[in-house]
Motif scaffolding. Structure first.
Motif, short mmCIF file in Angstrom:
data_model
loop_
_atom_site.label_atom_id
_atom_site.label_comp_id
_atom_site.label_asym_id
_atom_site.label_seq_id
_atom_site.Cartn_x
_atom_site.Cartn_y
_atom_site.Cartn_z
N VAL A 191 -1.55 6.16 -11.60
CA VAL A 191 -0.95 6.96 -10.53
C VAL A 191 0.52 6.56 -10.35
O VAL A 191 0.84 5.38 -10.18
N PHE A 192 1.39 7.55 -10.40
CA PHE A 192 2.82 7.31 -10.22
C PHE A 192 3.43 8.66 -9.84
O PHE A 192 2.76 9.68 -9.95
N GLY A 193 4.68 8.64 -9.42
CA GLY A 193 5.29 9.94 -9.18
C GLY A 193 6.38 9.92 -8.14
O GLY A 193 6.84 8.86 -7.71
N HIS A 194 6.76 11.11 -7.75
CA HIS A 194 7.92 11.32 -6.91
C HIS A 194 7.48 11.31 -5.44
O HIS A 194 7.37 12.37 -4.81
N LEU A 195 7.23 10.12 -4.93
CA LEU A 195 6.66 10.00 -3.58
C LEU A 195 7.51 10.73 -2.55
O LEU A 195 6.98 11.39 -1.65
N GLY A 196 8.83 10.63 -2.70
CA GLY A 196 9.71 11.28 -1.72
C GLY A 196 9.48 12.78 -1.61
O GLY A 196 9.82 13.39 -0.60
N ASP A 197 8.90 13.39 -2.63
CA ASP A 197 8.62 14.84 -2.60
C ASP A 197 7.13 15.12 -2.35
O ASP A 197 6.69 16.26 -2.48
N GLY A 198 6.34 14.09 -2.11
CA GLY A 198 4.90 14.29 -1.94
C GLY A 198 4.22 14.65 -3.25
O GLY A 198 3.11 15.19 -3.27
N SER A 227 0.85 -1.20 0.00
CA SER A 227 0.00 0.00 0.00
C SER A 227 0.88 1.25 0.00
O SER A 227 2.08 1.17 0.32
N PRO A 228 0.30 2.41 -0.32
CA PRO A 228 1.06 3.66 -0.22
C PRO A 228 1.56 3.89 1.21
O PRO A 228 2.64 4.44 1.43
N GLN A 229 0.75 3.45 2.20
CA GLN A 229 1.18 3.57 3.61
C GLN A 229 2.48 2.80 3.84
O GLN A 229 3.41 3.31 4.47
N ALA A 230 2.54 1.59 3.28
CA ALA A 230 3.76 0.77 3.43
C ALA A 230 4.93 1.45 2.71
O ALA A 230 6.07 1.42 3.19
N ALA A 231 4.64 2.09 1.58
CA ALA A 231 5.71 2.80 0.84
C ALA A 231 6.28 3.93 1.70
O ALA A 231 7.50 4.17 1.70
N LEU A 232 5.42 4.61 2.45
CA LEU A 232 5.90 5.69 3.33
C LEU A 232 6.75 5.13 4.47
O LEU A 232 7.75 5.73 4.86
N ALA A 233 6.36 3.95 4.97
CA ALA A 233 7.16 3.32 6.04
C ALA A 233 8.55 2.96 5.49
O ALA A 233 9.57 3.14 6.16
N LEU A 234 8.56 2.47 4.24
CA LEU A 234 9.85 2.13 3.61
C LEU A 234 10.70 3.39 3.42
O LEU A 234 11.92 3.37 3.65
N LEU A 235 10.04 4.49 3.03
CA LEU A 235 10.76 5.75 2.86
C LEU A 235 11.38 6.20 4.19
O LEU A 235 12.56 6.60 4.24
N ALA A 236 10.60 6.11 5.25
CA ALA A 236 11.10 6.54 6.57
C ALA A 236 12.33 5.70 6.95
O ALA A 236 13.34 6.23 7.44
N ARG A 237 12.25 4.38 6.70
CA ARG A 237 13.39 3.51 7.03
C ARG A 237 14.61 3.91 6.18
O ARG A 237 15.74 4.02 6.69
N ALA A 238 14.37 4.14 4.90
CA ALA A 238 15.48 4.49 4.01
C ALA A 238 16.12 5.81 4.45
O ALA A 238 17.35 5.96 4.42
#
Ligand SMILES: Cc1cc2nc3c(=O)[nH]c(=O)nc-3n(C[C@H](O)[C@H](O)[C@H](O)COP(=O)(O)OP(=O)(O)OC[C@H]3O[C@@H](n4cnc5c(N)ncnc54)[C@H](O)[C@@H]3O)c2cc1C
Length: 462
Positions: free
Chosen positions: A372-379, A229-240
């Motif tokens: 839907v796609f894009g630069h998640l790290g920048d919101g 999910s996008p939520q999991a992607a944000l958790a992965l970003l925080a870890r990274a």
């Protein structure tokens, strides 16, 4: 037809650099083929002095000027209206790299230099120009600066604005404004160059710039991860972010639907099949050891369930093939049919809630495909909707943008307003903000000749 103006332009740049009729056709329509226009002519000056003289001639004859660089813009900003009276001013002949300083880490070049060419020239000196986007083989520095382009490296290096040290601009009265300083620190008065960055050619013509370079990163890791999910992607970003800090240079969210479109229209197959969401991430460093840390981090993410599958590129070629999936999404969407593009940003933490709310708002409209796609790290997400020919794309724009507004977001994170979003900007921006923007435009371009009708609604002028 304004024959006198055509003759004056030919005298300035030579007759072969004034194109009309069929010769001008390629400059008259945007990359998406959504905004066909009809110019009086296309003029191709070869120097800053010629640009200035062209502007003065257009002012004298009251002709609107539409600056155009690579014409890859996605908001219809670089093409003329259908009046047959506007002059397209192409920067394509101004393609000289003036200087590269590997110690000061700067590159000074004219506006018509193709972004990829500038990057290659920097790489030859062991330096990196950190603006990366799928259109970099055609987009030119002038357009990149005029749109304040984003792309995949914003997370680490900021938008184009953060990389511009100096600028040379031809003002709407034909004067040359020399802001070509290459200083890292300069607080002497207003930072005027910032006015022209992201102004989409409505305040003046960028003819040259000095850009900040960074060291070429020798060690790179590229990975495609499947997430639930996008939520999991944000958790992965925080870890990274915790483990890799600012070595993360790209963190892209890609929907399964986007990968499906790329496979369908380009035959490019993802190594990870099935699943609704994917993250394509890149980390880079000048120092060794990055790969071990990144691999450990991704392993821990898999164990924690933040990612459910993943592939790490083992070679430059494999990394390129992962990036090819991402870079073909925009073109695949173009081939899929009629679309409404939404280049939105919301606070990072709100992304999952935004996605759910936007999907709910669109649910009553039948036959929509959400690409839907894009630069998640920048919101920043490209929340694009492919729709049946009969669907009302403007109504869909409004539905999505209303959700964006509810979440405190922006209706253009990086592509700009152009002519595509003028109405929506006017609808959603605070009146006092719009009034100040109009006042600035009136001050710098009192005749209203620079790119009329783009960004701001037209107020008189050509
Ligand atoms: C496949 C694809 C992927 C893309 N990916 C991204 C992405 O990731 N991030 C992103 O930000 N954009 C992206 N874009 C959009 C586009 O590539 C960028 O906006 C790019 O910066 C435009 O450069 P250009 O030279 O093509 O400008 P143009 O299209 O020629 O012009 C864009 C705007 O700038 C004005 N302009 C052009 N040159 C000048 C000048 N010298 N002086 C003043 N005004 C000028 C024009 O009038 C117009 O309003 C993508 C486009 C495509 C087709």
């Amino acid at each position: 037809m304004n024959q006198d103006l055509l003759s004056e332009l030919a005298a300035i740049v030579s007759p072969s650099q004034v194109l009309t009729g069929e010769d001008a056709a390629g400059y008259a329509i945007d990359w998406r083929k959504l905004f066909p226009g009809k110019p009086l002519c296309v003029v191709r000056p070869g120097s800053t002095e010629e640009v200035a003289a062209v502007v003065r001639a257009c002012v004298k004859h009251g002709a609107g000027i539409v600056p155009q660089s690579g014409n890859t813009g996605l908001a219809g900003g670089a093409v003329p209206d259908s009046s047959g009276a506007q002059v397209v001013l192409s920067l394509s002949r101004m393609n000289r790299i003036r200087a590269i300083d590997p110690v000061g880490m700067t590159l000074c070049a004219e506006a018509g230099v193709i972004l990829q060419t500038a990057k290659e020239a920097a790489a030859e000196k062991g330096r990196f120009l950190p603006i990366s986007l799928a259109a970099e083989g055609s987009a030119m520095l002038g357009g990149v600066i005029a749109t304040n382009a984003g792309g995949i490296n914003v997370l680490r290096y900021g938008m184009t604005r953060a990389l511009v040290l100096g600028l040379e601009v031809v003002l709407p009265n034909g004067e040359v404004l020399d802001l070509q300083r290459s200083l890292r620190k300069d607080n002497a008065g207003y930072d005027l160059k910032q006015l022209f960055i992201g102004a989409e050619g409505t305040l003046g013509i960028v003819t040259a710039a000095t850009l900040r370079l960074v060291p070429q990163q020798r060690n790179t890791l590229t990975a495609l991860m499947a997430v639930e999910s996008p939520q999991a992607a944000l958790a992965l970003l925080a870890r990274a972010q915790t483990e890799l800090g600012d070595n993360i240079s790209a963190f892209e969210l890609i929907s399964g639907i986007s990968l499906g479109l790329v496979e369908q229209h380009f035959g490019l197959k993802s190594p990870l099949q099935g699943g609704n969401w994917f993250v394509l991430m890149e980390a880079a460093s000048t120092l060794p050891g990055l790969r071990d840390v990144a691999e450990e981090m991704l392993g821990a993410a898999l164990e924690a369930g933040e990612a459910v599958d993943g592939v790490i590129a083992e070679s430059g070629a494999q990394a390129a093939s992962l990036w090819a999936l991402r870079e073909h999404i925009t073109e695949a969407e173009g081939r899929a049919g009629k679309g409404a593009k939404h280049d939105i940003s919301v606070p990072l933490i709100e992304i999952p809630a935004f996605l759910a709310a936007a999907e709910e708002a669109l649910a009553p409209t039948p036959g929509l495909i959400l690409n839907v796609f894009g630069h998640l790290g920048d919101g920043n997400l490209h929340y694009n909707v492919v729709m049946p020919k009969t669907a009302d794309s403007e109504a869909i724009n409004r539905l999505v943008h209303d959700v964006v507004a509810r979440f405190g977001g922006s209706i253009s994170a990086e592509h700009g307003i152009g002519q595509y979003r003028v109405g929506e900007l006017a609808r959603l921006r605070a009146p006092n903000e719009l009034a100040l923007a109009q006042a600035l435009k009136g001050l710098i371009d009192p005749e209203g000749i620079m790119n009329p009708g783009k960004v701001l609604a037209r107020r008189g002028g050509p």
